[in-house]
Design a protein around this motif. Structure first.
Motif, PDB file in Angstrom:
ATOM      1  N   LEU A  40     -35.989  -2.934  -6.235  1.00  0.00           N
ATOM      2  CA  LEU A  40     -35.666  -2.706  -7.644  1.00  0.00           C
ATOM      3  C   LEU A  40     -34.230  -2.202  -7.796  1.00  0.00           C
ATOM      4  O   LEU A  40     -33.473  -2.689  -8.647  1.00  0.00           O
ATOM      5  CB  LEU A  40     -36.656  -1.691  -8.232  1.00  0.00           C
ATOM      6  CG  LEU A  40     -36.422  -1.242  -9.671  1.00  0.00           C
ATOM      7  CD1 LEU A  40     -36.438  -2.435 -10.626  1.00  0.00           C
ATOM      8  CD2 LEU A  40     -37.488  -0.215 -10.076  1.00  0.00           C
ATOM      9  N   ILE A  41     -33.843  -1.240  -6.966  1.00  0.00           N
ATOM     10  CA  ILE A  41     -32.476  -0.711  -7.021  1.00  0.00           C
ATOM     11  C   ILE A  41     -31.472  -1.818  -6.709  1.00  0.00           C
ATOM     12  O   ILE A  41     -30.427  -1.933  -7.357  1.00  0.00           O
ATOM     13  CB  ILE A  41     -32.312   0.453  -6.022  1.00  0.00           C
ATOM     14  CG1 ILE A  41     -33.209   1.628  -6.400  1.00  0.00           C
ATOM     15  CG2 ILE A  41     -30.857   0.892  -5.953  1.00  0.00           C
ATOM     16  CD1 ILE A  41     -32.804   2.354  -7.645  1.00  0.00           C
ATOM     17  N   PHE A  42     -31.775  -2.655  -5.723  1.00  0.00           N
ATOM     18  CA  PHE A  42     -30.861  -3.734  -5.368  1.00  0.00           C
ATOM     19  C   PHE A  42     -30.641  -4.686  -6.541  1.00  0.00           C
ATOM     20  O   PHE A  42     -29.507  -5.097  -6.819  1.00  0.00           O
ATOM     21  CB  PHE A  42     -31.397  -4.515  -4.172  1.00  0.00           C
ATOM     22  CG  PHE A  42     -30.595  -5.755  -3.866  1.00  0.00           C
ATOM     23  CD1 PHE A  42     -29.396  -5.677  -3.174  1.00  0.00           C
ATOM     24  CD2 PHE A  42     -31.020  -7.001  -4.307  1.00  0.00           C
ATOM     25  CE1 PHE A  42     -28.636  -6.812  -2.910  1.00  0.00           C
ATOM     26  CE2 PHE A  42     -30.285  -8.147  -4.049  1.00  0.00           C
ATOM     27  CZ  PHE A  42     -29.085  -8.048  -3.347  1.00  0.00           C
ATOM     28  N   LEU A  43     -31.710  -5.043  -7.233  1.00  0.00           N
ATOM     29  CA  LEU A  43     -31.582  -5.956  -8.367  1.00  0.00           C
ATOM     30  C   LEU A  43     -30.704  -5.350  -9.460  1.00  0.00           C
ATOM     31  O   LEU A  43     -29.856  -6.027 -10.046  1.00  0.00           O
ATOM     32  CB  LEU A  43     -32.960  -6.287  -8.934  1.00  0.00           C
ATOM     33  CG  LEU A  43     -33.876  -7.132  -8.047  1.00  0.00           C
ATOM     34  CD1 LEU A  43     -35.239  -7.306  -8.704  1.00  0.00           C
ATOM     35  CD2 LEU A  43     -33.258  -8.492  -7.768  1.00  0.00           C
ATOM     36  N   LEU A  44     -30.892  -4.057  -9.715  1.00  0.00           N
ATOM     37  CA  LEU A  44     -30.089  -3.393 -10.737  1.00  0.00           C
ATOM     38  C   LEU A  44     -28.632  -3.274 -10.308  1.00  0.00           C
ATOM     39  O   LEU A  44     -27.714  -3.483 -11.098  1.00  0.00           O
ATOM     40  CB  LEU A  44     -30.679  -2.012 -11.027  1.00  0.00           C
ATOM     41  CG  LEU A  44     -32.001  -2.032 -11.797  1.00  0.00           C
ATOM     42  CD1 LEU A  44     -32.686  -0.681 -11.731  1.00  0.00           C
ATOM     43  CD2 LEU A  44     -31.775  -2.441 -13.242  1.00  0.00           C
TER      44      LEU A  44
END
Length: 410
Positions: free
Chosen positions: A223-227
């Motif tokens: 999730l952090i990577f996508l953001l």
């Protein structure tokens, strides 16, 4: 149950597992206590609102039959065309899916059954989304929730269902070769929410579930990577994913407040907060950074409320280690440090029997702080002295404790 053969039980159970159920529970005995309320269509199994109850005796009888069926069909599925040149048939595929589902109900760590179901997914004979739902049902079992191989199977399915947004040969630096990572997998908001909910349920079924929290960590990392990927490209991060992260941050806090001995949860929450640097523009839009709502403040509140739980003192250690010592101008930030010191003094100065465990934790915390600040150098004699002082009941001040340890060190 005695009127049904193992073959009939196995077939009927496989049909129910193929729905798939939302949850599964193994019931003690032969199920006779529930037969009065069970539907005749599903007896001796209970199946209500897609919640499946399986009597243990019926499950084991069906399991023995499933073992025989699985052994006969698996070679033809894994090696089609050999040894007699017979292609795998639709009947073989159906038999493999049915028998493997019964095997996994009784033994959720059955490697061969999971590999066979992977093969069925690769052949297009088993829908990956359907298999993901089946895996979710297995994770509601106590024996299923704690199996690392089942969580790995779930991640394999997620990588099959959702496309990658980074080359597979460029894994996350923190995830080794990236083979079992979700880093760079384009999961959507609904999937993230479903995975977080699955982990939470599994941790209720099997407390302090390391493998479940590891799965949650990998989902949060994805999730952090996508953001970050959206932020680095100059695009506005998807609002729904931002909401997912904020929800997860709040949910993790709430979980810790209800499970104060679950140190895996505290490690996860600390990692969730530390994924982004303090000065990251994205962090300002995603996570709370106010002093009133900081990780250290949260840790102090929990220690104050539940001082006898060592896990919370360890959580406080992590928060102190990560807290910035200076502001943007290089000025020391001593306010929080002072509050932490006052908190430990409160427990060190108490001699009441009910506070003895909390006092012991406070002694170790002060000693750790002194070691961290290089005031003392830990060796065997210092450790013995800390143990001795932790067991004493007389009140003392933190300064006295550190002075004593420093003298011992000299």
């Amino acid at each position: 149950m005695s009127a049904l053969s193992g073959s009939e039980l196995s077939s009927r159970l496989a049909e129910l597992l193929n729905v798939p159920p939302i949850s599964i529970e193994l019931l003690p005995g032969d199920g006779s206590e529930w037969l009065a309320v069970a539907s005749p269509d599903h007896a001796p199994f209970l199946f209500t609102d897609r919640n499946l109850g399986v009597p243990q005796k019926a499950a084991y009888k069906a399991y023995l039959e499933a073992v025989s069926r699985f052994r006969s069909v698996r070679p033809r599925l894994l090696h089609p065309g050999s040894p007699r040149g017979q292609p795998v048939s639709d009947r073989d595929i159906a038999e493999a899916a049915a028998s493997s589902s019964v095997l996994l109900l009784v033994n959720p760590a059955h490697q061969s059954a999971l590999n066979t179901r992977k093969r069925l997914v690769e052949l297009g004979s088993l829908d990956a989304a359907h298999e993901l739902a089946f895996t979710g049902a297995l994770l509601t079992l106590r024996e299923g929730a704690k199996q690392s191989i089942l969580w790995q199977h779930r991640r394999w399915l997620l990588r099959r269902i959702h496309p990658p947004i980074r080359p597979p040969q460029a894994p996350s630096p923190s995830q080794g070769d990236g083979v079992d990572s979700l880093y760079g997998v384009a999961l959507d908001a609904g999937t993230f929410r479903a995975e977080f909910a699955t982990v939470e349920q599994a941790c209720e079924v099997y407390p302090r579930n390391y493998h479940a929290w590891a799965h949650r960590f990998l989902c949060a990392q994805a999730l952090i990577f996508l953001l970050q990927a959206c932020d680095d490209s100059g695009d506005t991060p998807p609002g729904v994913l931002l909401e997912v992260l904020k929800e997860e941050n709040a949910r993790a806090r709430f979980w810790m407040e209800r499970h104060v001995s679950d140190y895996s949860a505290m490690q996860y929450y600390f990692q969730l907060e530390s994924f982004l640097p303090q000065d990251s523009p994205l962090r300002l839009r995603m996570l709370s950074t106010s002093a009133e709502d900081s990780v250290q403040r949260h840790a102090m509140e929990l220690v104050r409320a539940y001082p006898t739980h060592e896990s919370l003192w360890l959580y406080l250690r992590s928060s102190v280690s990560s807290a910035p010592r200076t502001d943007a101008r290089g000025t020391p930030m001593s306010a929080n440090h002072g509050e932490v010191s006052a908190l430990t003094e409160q427990f060190l100065s108490s001699s009441a029997d009910r506070d003895r465990i909390a006092r012991r934790h406070a002694v170790w915390f002060v000693a750790w702080m002194a070691w961290k600040d290089k005031t003392i150098h830990a060796d065997s004699s210092i450790i013995r002295r800390i143990v001795s002082m932790a067991e004493e009941s007389s009140p003392l001040m933190a300064a006295e404790l550190v002075a004593c340890l420093s003298t011992e060190a000299r």
